[in-house]
Design an enzyme around this catalytic site. Sequence first.
Site, short mmCIF file in Angstrom:
data_model
loop_
_atom_site.label_atom_id
_atom_site.label_comp_id
_atom_site.label_asym_id
_atom_site.label_seq_id
_atom_site.Cartn_x
_atom_site.Cartn_y
_atom_site.Cartn_z
N HIS A 157 68.14 -131.28 9.31
CA HIS A 157 68.35 -130.55 10.43
C HIS A 157 68.21 -128.98 9.95
O HIS A 157 68.93 -127.79 10.75
CB HIS A 157 69.37 -130.60 11.34
CG HIS A 157 69.58 -132.03 11.89
ND1 HIS A 157 69.26 -132.66 12.98
CD2 HIS A 157 70.48 -133.00 11.22
CE1 HIS A 157 69.56 -133.94 13.09
NE2 HIS A 157 70.36 -134.28 11.91
N SER A 278 52.37 -105.33 1.40
CA SER A 278 52.07 -104.86 2.75
C SER A 278 51.46 -103.90 2.48
O SER A 278 51.49 -102.80 2.09
CB SER A 278 53.21 -104.99 3.76
OG SER A 278 53.36 -103.97 4.69
N LYS A 284 57.42 -104.48 0.32
CA LYS A 284 57.41 -105.77 0.53
C LYS A 284 56.51 -106.71 -0.24
O LYS A 284 55.56 -106.22 -0.88
CB LYS A 284 56.57 -106.21 2.02
CG LYS A 284 57.70 -105.65 2.99
CD LYS A 284 57.50 -106.38 4.51
CE LYS A 284 57.57 -108.00 4.26
NZ LYS A 284 57.22 -108.71 5.39
N GLU A 291 51.99 -119.59 2.76
CA GLU A 291 51.46 -119.29 4.17
C GLU A 291 50.06 -119.85 4.56
O GLU A 291 49.75 -120.60 5.52
CB GLU A 291 51.64 -117.88 4.74
CG GLU A 291 53.08 -117.60 4.79
CD GLU A 291 53.41 -116.01 5.07
OE1 GLU A 291 54.17 -115.57 5.67
OE2 GLU A 291 52.35 -115.09 4.38
#
Length: 461
Positions: A157, A278, A284, A291
Amino acid sequence: MSKKIASARISEKSSQLLQDLNNSLPFDKVLYREDIEGSLAHAFMLSEQGIISKEDFAKIESGLKEILEEIESGIFKLDGEDEDIHMAIEGRLTEKVGDAGKRLHTARSRNDQVALDFRLYVQRNTQTIAKLLLENIATLVKVAEEHAETMLPGMTHLQHAQPINFGYHMMAYASMFKRDHERFMSSYERNNYSPIGCAALAGTPHPVNRQITSDRLGFNAPTLNCLDTVSDRDFALEILFNISTMMMHMSRLSEELILWSAAEFKWVTLSDRHATGSSIMPQKKNPDIPELLRGKTGRVNGNLVALLTVMKGLPLAYNKDMQEDKEGVFDSVRTAILSLQVLAEMIADMTINKEAMEAACMVGHLSATDLADYLVKEQGLPFRDAYHITGNVVNLAEKKGLDISELSLDELQSIDNRIGEGVVALLDNRASMNARLSEGGTATARTLEQIESLKDWLQKQ
Ligand code: ARG
């Protein structure tokens, strides 16, 4: 080039819109190699069987070989008005060698021709993907070997559950990829039968020998039933399903890498080669690669469902709907190959932040189950009672702002005096991990056993 070489019934030039809808050349040109190899094998068989002359075969053979070179050197561009790759190559052959070229299509239809070309493509790419899977498994096994003692909280979980080691976690993915590899190889075997010589749907009155073409093209044998053969796209569905399942595994691994790269975890650092910045936030570093792997999984799943849907209502045998079988497969194959290449590189290059992983093991009372197990094994308590006592110990630790593994014997015994001296050592996270010594468990010794077993398997591939 070759307009309407196969349109005896049709006198008017096709409308541009019909051509735009109908022509598959813009995408099936990918199959030019398979088409030429298939035609070479078919023509050889025709000449062996005396269906065409040896002279015609010689012309066809040299013509097709020249066409292959013309395509590969960019002289023959495959951007004409031909309906598909089969017509484009046959048309070009006839331009080059005349009547011999017109004899190539004897005892053959585009229905068995496309079934052959596409199956050859699927078989070859099945092997390419299987090989890349082996590389990924080897990479995961190598990382596992280096980190069979690096602890992290195993989760259920997405909550801290029990201590495991990072090698064990990597071996879970290696095991998934092993099954994926087996799936690709079993599809390869199941589909390694030659469609050519089936003609349109019913076979042919010409005395063909399908064994000859099958042998030359590296298949196990000719397919059994021609009606099935020209109608069947199971082989394409299988590679799509195998890719989807493999990408689903890759996507779960990607998801974990994304999480573990976040500031809240910092368990892994992807190399700068595999991260992007970014455009606005200069600080970043984004995990775009995992992804994208996760995102591309959605796309390959779409390709699988699309072809299942195309096929579900088709009467036997060939229907033009089936021309829709190719783009999704080409896309999924390209995606799978690129994704596997990137994944292996990214895994090999990432840094594993052992300290952060091990620090995380001090959160969440990971060894609580060991206390309950001790009370059952050593004190003979029913598990449910042991479970409740352990719950009280956890509450005490929480109150003191400590992890269960940091409590002293006195503190433990303040909850229940059946808790004996050895328990403090038992509650140490590493002891807890290494206590899970059952077959397939996370103890370092068991993890190393799993690594050995996969290494043995890799060697046999
Ligand atoms: N371009 C076609 C396809 O990809 C080739 C087969 C055409 N056969 C036919 N009978 N029209 O499916």
